[in-house]
Write a protein that holds these residues in place. Structure first.
Motif, short mmCIF file in Angstrom:
data_model
loop_
_atom_site.label_atom_id
_atom_site.label_comp_id
_atom_site.label_asym_id
_atom_site.label_seq_id
_atom_site.Cartn_x
_atom_site.Cartn_y
_atom_site.Cartn_z
N ALA A 134 0.85 -1.20 0.00
CA ALA A 134 0.00 0.00 0.00
C ALA A 134 0.88 1.26 0.00
O ALA A 134 0.60 2.22 -0.71
CB ALA A 134 -0.91 0.00 1.23
N LYS A 135 1.96 1.22 0.78
CA LYS A 135 2.89 2.35 0.84
C LYS A 135 3.55 2.57 -0.51
O LYS A 135 3.66 3.70 -0.99
CB LYS A 135 3.94 2.10 1.93
CG LYS A 135 4.92 3.24 2.10
CD LYS A 135 5.95 2.91 3.15
CE LYS A 135 6.91 4.04 3.42
NZ LYS A 135 7.35 4.83 2.29
N GLU A 136 3.98 1.47 -1.13
CA GLU A 136 4.62 1.55 -2.45
C GLU A 136 3.69 2.18 -3.50
O GLU A 136 4.09 3.06 -4.24
CB GLU A 136 4.96 0.13 -2.91
CG GLU A 136 6.42 -0.10 -3.15
CD GLU A 136 6.69 -1.58 -3.39
OE1 GLU A 136 6.24 -2.10 -4.43
OE2 GLU A 136 7.33 -2.20 -2.52
N VAL A 137 2.47 1.69 -3.55
CA VAL A 137 1.48 2.18 -4.52
C VAL A 137 1.22 3.68 -4.30
O VAL A 137 1.20 4.46 -5.24
CB VAL A 137 0.16 1.37 -4.42
CG1 VAL A 137 -0.94 2.01 -5.26
CG2 VAL A 137 0.39 -0.06 -4.88
N ALA A 138 1.08 4.08 -3.04
CA ALA A 138 0.84 5.49 -2.72
C ALA A 138 2.05 6.35 -3.10
O ALA A 138 1.90 7.41 -3.70
CB ALA A 138 0.54 5.64 -1.24
N ASP A 139 3.24 5.87 -2.78
CA ASP A 139 4.44 6.64 -3.06
C ASP A 139 4.73 6.76 -4.56
O ASP A 139 5.44 7.66 -4.99
CB ASP A 139 5.65 6.05 -2.33
CG ASP A 139 5.55 6.26 -0.82
OD1 ASP A 139 4.71 7.07 -0.38
OD2 ASP A 139 6.31 5.62 -0.07
N GLN A 140 4.15 5.87 -5.36
CA GLN A 140 4.30 5.96 -6.82
C GLN A 140 3.28 6.91 -7.43
O GLN A 140 3.19 7.06 -8.65
CB GLN A 140 4.15 4.58 -7.45
CG GLN A 140 5.31 3.65 -7.18
CD GLN A 140 5.01 2.21 -7.56
OE1 GLN A 140 3.94 1.89 -8.07
NE2 GLN A 140 5.96 1.34 -7.30
N GLY A 141 2.45 7.54 -6.58
CA GLY A 141 1.46 8.50 -7.07
C GLY A 141 0.26 7.85 -7.72
O GLY A 141 -0.41 8.46 -8.55
N ARG A 142 -0.04 6.60 -7.36
CA ARG A 142 -1.15 5.89 -7.99
C ARG A 142 -2.44 5.94 -7.18
O ARG A 142 -3.40 5.26 -7.49
CB ARG A 142 -0.74 4.43 -8.25
CG ARG A 142 0.29 4.35 -9.37
CD ARG A 142 1.03 3.04 -9.50
NE ARG A 142 0.24 1.86 -9.21
CZ ARG A 142 0.79 0.67 -8.98
NH1 ARG A 142 2.09 0.51 -9.01
NH2 ARG A 142 0.03 -0.37 -8.73
N ILE A 143 -2.45 6.78 -6.12
CA ILE A 143 -3.66 6.92 -5.31
C ILE A 143 -4.01 8.40 -5.17
O ILE A 143 -3.15 9.23 -4.86
CB ILE A 143 -3.48 6.31 -3.90
CG1 ILE A 143 -3.12 4.82 -4.02
CG2 ILE A 143 -4.75 6.49 -3.06
CD1 ILE A 143 -2.82 4.14 -2.70
N LEU A 144 -5.28 8.71 -5.41
CA LEU A 144 -5.78 10.08 -5.21
C LEU A 144 -6.79 10.06 -4.08
O LEU A 144 -7.62 9.16 -4.00
CB LEU A 144 -6.48 10.60 -6.47
CG LEU A 144 -5.67 10.65 -7.77
CD1 LEU A 144 -6.55 11.14 -8.92
CD2 LEU A 144 -4.47 11.56 -7.63
N VAL A 145 -6.70 11.03 -3.19
CA VAL A 145 -7.70 11.19 -2.13
C VAL A 145 -8.43 12.49 -2.43
O VAL A 145 -7.83 13.56 -2.47
CB VAL A 145 -7.05 11.25 -0.73
CG1 VAL A 145 -8.09 11.54 0.34
CG2 VAL A 145 -6.32 9.96 -0.42
N ASN A 146 -9.73 12.38 -2.69
CA ASN A 146 -10.56 13.54 -3.07
C ASN A 146 -9.93 14.31 -4.23
O ASN A 146 -9.94 15.54 -4.26
CB ASN A 146 -10.79 14.46 -1.87
CG ASN A 146 -11.54 13.75 -0.76
OD1 ASN A 146 -12.39 12.92 -1.01
ND2 ASN A 146 -11.21 14.07 0.47
N GLY A 147 -9.35 13.57 -5.19
CA GLY A 147 -8.79 14.19 -6.39
C GLY A 147 -7.37 14.69 -6.27
O GLY A 147 -6.79 15.16 -7.23
#
Length: 88
Positions: free
Chosen positions: A20-33
């Motif tokens: 989950a940390k890896e995916v987030a750090d790669q910029g693949r998750i947006l929170v409220n855009g």
């Protein structure tokens, strides 16, 4: 409030917190855009857009809990839409 990586693990949207940390750090998750880091704080009502390879999953956070049984994990979020991403 809860860390994004922890919510993804507890809700079982992503099985392991390190992933989950890896995916987030790669910029693949947006929170409220907005692009989110693993340490981003999320609240109930937030909208998450998560890119898994060729798939974009948009979910709404319903509830935040420290622990949850496996069969109740999907109650923490509602899937708004699931779409394929076309590669050019």
């Amino acid at each position: 409030m809860m860390r994004l990586d922890k919510f993804l693990k507890i809700s079982r949207l992503i099985k392991r917190r390190t992933l989950a940390k890896e995916v987030a750090d790669q910029g693949r998750i947006l929170v409220n855009g907005n692009p989110a880091k693993a340490s981003s704080k999320i609240s109930a009502g937030d909208e998450l857009a998560i890119r898994f390879g060729q798939k974009l999953l948009t979910v709404k956070v319903n509830d935040l809990r420290e622990t949850v049984k496996k069969d109740e994990a999907s109650m923490l979020y509602t899937i708004i839409k699931e779409e394929s991403i076309q590669q050019n």
